[in-house]
Enzyme design. Structure first.
Site, PDB file in Angstrom:
ATOM      1  N   ASP A   1       5.013   6.972  -3.099  1.00  0.00           N
ATOM      2  CA  ASP A   1       5.640   6.439  -1.898  1.00  0.00           C
ATOM      3  C   ASP A   1       4.600   6.047  -0.854  1.00  0.00           C
ATOM      4  O   ASP A   1       3.542   6.683  -0.731  1.00  0.00           O
ATOM      5  CB  ASP A   1       6.578   7.496  -1.304  1.00  0.00           C
ATOM      6  CG  ASP A   1       7.184   7.066   0.015  1.00  0.00           C
ATOM      7  OD1 ASP A   1       8.011   6.139  -0.003  1.00  0.00           O
ATOM      8  OD2 ASP A   1       6.797   7.621   1.058  1.00  0.00           O
TER       9      ASP A   1
ATOM     10  N   GLU B   1       4.312   1.961  -4.410  1.00  0.00           N
ATOM     11  CA  GLU B   1       5.111   1.227  -3.434  1.00  0.00           C
ATOM     12  C   GLU B   1       4.166   0.533  -2.461  1.00  0.00           C
ATOM     13  O   GLU B   1       3.729   1.109  -1.477  1.00  0.00           O
ATOM     14  CB  GLU B   1       6.046   2.175  -2.669  1.00  0.00           C
ATOM     15  CG  GLU B   1       6.990   1.440  -1.738  1.00  0.00           C
ATOM     16  CD  GLU B   1       7.614   2.346  -0.685  1.00  0.00           C
ATOM     17  OE1 GLU B   1       8.756   2.080  -0.280  1.00  0.00           O
ATOM     18  OE2 GLU B   1       6.954   3.304  -0.248  1.00  0.00           O
TER      19      GLU B   1
END
Length: 842
Positions: free
Chosen positions: A478, A533
């Site tokens: 993330d 990401e």
């Protein structure tokens, strides 16, 4: 102090618990190692390893006597004086990367009359009283040495203009690898920090170690000593590591009972504080309390979950079902690992996905953070159950052939001081950068200092822990964009100009960490998958580390979801076919992407899902199939299917869907929350801590009397189509038509021909489309099929014969009927070896 490409190079500050490199000087290295010579080194690192060099399956109570092996392995692995070239490294005891050393899959075995079990690879093991034990010779795990880092210039010649920056980055990576090899025994040993820090159980008792150089004193407190801060005082070594050994009780039981609460009390520059140990493996929130409590987690052997199924091999194309265990119930409640295992995993398998990505695994005090404000990095979220229940979930997924990816958060951490890492030893710069650089103003969280040796140990070990202990098959990292740039991607519009990626605003320490963690993961677990990401489009992101890249397998193609939201705000007449095509195909050659039309981001309160953008409030009253529809619902159902199929067809080499979005889940996600009063006096209203909007109404997609069911069946057919034809990973892709007048897009991907008609009213008879191969074509997927909520304007049994002669740049062509707002996929009839399996009725 020297500045090289915006990175300040200063002498490394000694903050390590172990003999670490602060410079390349051999004299410094000798002085650091001097304090760890002799027997003290062995006792300092020893850890009981009860499953050493054996692999077991079946009976969960299987036990093994391996004390001598554990002692031998510990000496080989962890004595710094003997670490020179990495030759002494041995693998961890009960987990491995090769297929031969995976836990036995009992379902794939046959029993001979003499009691011999024959596995797929013809290995023989003896069966005694329902226990299956296989003795093997485990090969050492070694991360391959760095390459020369120069292949990136062959892949992308434009990078040569930024060679100074990229070569400097690679030198930093190689320097770290060399220092880790020299002082830590290699990346394999360095990434097992959980065997050196935290709670360590041995035959004699429990050792607890914690790195807290800012603390003035420390003691271990908990239920076991009635929270008496004077009972178990810890001692500090010269590297800022606090330690205590608690011998077993006279009856042989551990001094700290399994499941009891523990904390570390420290006298710090900020005052006396009680903290959850940084390496805690489980933590819970007692009813009526706000801060979590650390739990000493060491269940007896008979309660430990034993994995029974092999981890699946990495599929050629990933079809990911993004999920959140807590909100996966149809009821307004926090769901459990066990319920997800029994109810949701079979659903994912039936839908045709081959991987499940699970969010919010790492413990987080604030449920509404969606799991992104992590407080306890090594602990699975206790809201959903125990660590053993999570292992059972993962094992069941493997039994179903599903990869399990974890949404891991190494980009930032919760700013909580009572139950998180923030101000852990009373200083601002313990695990994080000090001052403004260590604070993310938009996320209201702390930012790691990736230039700290102990932070590297902590994060690398954290990634290793989830792969090793829980058998996760990889990660979705993330917030990688925030990590790679000092501006964190805030208020920055990336245009693709390479100066945006390789300049003064690049955080080389963070990029180097990403290279290290990818190197470790792929070196020790070759089948593992890493997805990053990144919204910036960083060049080299998905190129192997040895070649000079960052090392991810996939990048999330985040621009696609943003583009769909942008388009959905426009009238149909203003949609541009070329704009859609450009966004879907705008990715670097040879760097793989995961495409998605929407993820959890679009489902959150304050945003809208694609279904909600399309159908709005009509979703509440006009979704019953036995009642009249509305133009808005008809349009929404048609475009919902088209958007998802063209995203899968052109957007990348993998595909992702957030749970429930496959059938157009109504409304948004709103976590239970109370009213919030801000410092300026303003008030953010809450929802009275309601779980009503924090669940997934799978019953809507299953109800064949609702139009949601047709959307779900189309998504299932779409996944099975990709499973059969593998078009996402085909090297053949050709866009033969993007007609702005007709609003038609035609392209080939693999052996399939896709035809999209986005026109709102115009349907075209005898519409000629180009193709690369001559022959007879048949429909293999039709979005207008009544079973998908369509109008049935096409005959699925029709056959389409090609004409010779170039058309739209293709050597052959055939004529079709393309109704308005439909997507149809054609395949050569000679590939029609079981098309009935794609029929939604199957």
């Amino acid at each position: 102090m020297v500045v090289v490409h915006g990175v300040f190079l200063t002498p490394r500050v000694l903050v390590s618990a172990f003999p670490l490199p602060l410079s390349s000087s051999s004299s410094n290295a000798r002085s650091l190692n001097a304090g760890f010579n002799g027997n003290s080194t062995v006792s300092f690192f020893l850890k009981k390893r009860p499953l050493s060099r054996k692999i077991f399956a079946g009976n969960q109570s299987a036990k093994f006597d391996s004390k001598s092996q554990a002692l031998s392995a510990s000496k080989k692995l962890l004595v710094p004086d003997n670490v020179d070239d990495g030759a002494s490294l041995v693998t961890d005891d009960h987990s491995s990367v090769t297929e031969e050393s995976q836990i036995l899959n009992l379902e794939s075995q046959t029993m001979e009359e003499d009691g011999t079990v024959i596995t797929e690879d013809q290995a023989s093991v003896s069966v005694t009283s329902s226990k299956v034990v296989k003795e093997i010779e485990v090969k050492p795990r070694v991360v391959p040495p760095p390459g020369n880092g120069q292949i990136i210039y062959e892949v992308d010649p434009m990078l040569r203009s930024y060679k100074d920056h990229l070569d400097y980055r690679y030198r930093q990576y190689k320097r770290l690898r060399e220092e880790i090899d020299k002082y830590e025994g290699g990346l394999e040993a360095f990434s097992r920090g959980y065997e050196k820090l935290g709670f360590l159980r041995s035959d004699a008792g429990i050792t607890y170690r914690e790195w807290a150089p800012g603390a003035k004193s420390a003691s271990l407190i908990g239920d076991f000593n009635n929270w008496n801060p004077n009972a178990d005082i810890m001692t500090r070594n010269e590297f800022g590591v606090w330690e205590i050994f608690l011998p077993n009780n006279t009856d042989g039981s551990p001094a700290i009972p399994h499941g009891s609460r523990v904390k570390i009390r420290m006298d710090t520059p900020s005052g006396i504080k009680d903290s959850i140990p940084a390496w805690i493996k489980f933590s819970v929130q007692a009813p009526g309390e706000i801060p979590f409590n650390g739990i000493y987690y060491d269940p007896p052997e008979e309660e430990k979950y034993v994995f029974k199924h092999r981890q699946p091999k990495r599929p050629k194309s990933l079809r990911i079902y993004e999920s959140h265990v807590g909100m996966s119930s149809t009821e307004p409640m926090i769901n459990t690992y066990a319920n997800f295992r029994d109810d949701v995993l079979p659903r994912i398998k039936k839908l045709g996905y081959n991987a499940v990505q699970i969010m919010a695994i790492q413990e987080h005090s604030y449920y509404a953070s969606f799991g992104y404000h992590v407080t306890n990095f090594f602990a699975p979220s206790s809201r959903c159950g125990t660590p053993e229940e999570l292992k059972s979930l993962i094992d069941r997924a493997h039994e179903l052939g599903l990869l399990v990816l974890m949404d891991i958060v190494h980009s930032h951490a919760s700013k909580n001081t009572l139950d998180g890492l923030n101000m852990f030893d009373g200083t601002d710069a313990h695990y994080f950068h000090s001052g403004p650089r260590g604070y993310h103003w938009m996320w209201d969280s702390r930012l790691f200092n990736y230039g700290s040796w102990e932070v590297l140990r902590y994060l690398l070990s954290n990634a290793r822990w989830w792969l090793e202990e829980y058998k996760f098959d990889g990660f979705r990292f993330d917030g990688v964009t925030s990590m790679m740039y000092t501006h964190h991607g805030l208020s920055v519009g990336f245009t693709g100009n390479y100066t945006e990626y390789f300049g003064l605003e690049t955080d080389v320490d963070a990029v180097t960490y990403l290279m290290l963690v990818n190197d470790m993961i792929h070196g020790l677990y070759p089948e593992a998958v890493t997805v990053g990401e990144d919204v910036s489009g960083m060049p080299t992101f998905c190129i192997p580390v040895q070649d000079g890249g960052v090392g991810f397998d996939y990048r999330l193609h985040m621009a696609i979801a943003d583009k769909w939201i942008e388009i959905l705000k426009k009238r149909d007449e203003d949609w541009k076919m070329g704009d859609i095509i450009y966004t879907l195909t705008n990715r670097r050659w040879s760097e793989k992407c995961i495409a998605y039309a929407e993820s959890h981001d679009q489902a959150l309160v304050g945003d809208k899902t694609i279904a909600f953008w399309l159908m709005d409030k009509d979703m509440y009253d006009f979704m019953a199939v036995d009642r009249p529809s509305t133009p808005l619902v008809d349009r929404g159902i048609a475009l919902h299917k088209m958007i998802r199929l063209i995203t899968m067809g052109l957007g990348g080499e993998g595909y992702l869907n957030f749970m429930g979005n496959e059938f157009g889940h109504p409304e948004w996600i709103d976590f239970p929350r109370g009213e919030q009063r801000l410092s300026d006096g303003s008030v953010i209203p809450g929802n009275n801590f309601s779980y009503d909007k924090c669940r997934r109404r799978f019953d809507l997609g299953d109800a064949d009397y609702l139009r949601y069911h047709g959307l779900q069946e189309f998504d299932r057919a779409m996944q099975h189509l990709e499973e059969k034809y593998g078009f996402m990973t085909s090297e053949h892709q050709f866009i033969s038509r993007k007609d702005e007048g007709d609003r038609v897009i035609v392209f080939e991907r693999g052996d399939l021909v896709f035809v999209f008609n986005f026109h709102w009213t115009s349907s075209y008879f005898d519409y000629r489309i180009g193709c690369s191969k001559p022959g007879k074509y048949k429909i293999v997927l039709d979005s207008d099929d009544p079973l998908f909520g369509g109008f049935g304007r096409l005959d699925r049994k029709s056959e389409y014969f090609t004409f010779d002669g170039s058309y739209d740049g293709r050597p052959s062509s055939f004529m079709v009927y393309t109704p308005c707002r439909t997507a149809v996929v054609y395949a050569l009839a000679d590939r029609d070896d079981g098309l009935e399996t794609l029929d939604p009725k199957s």
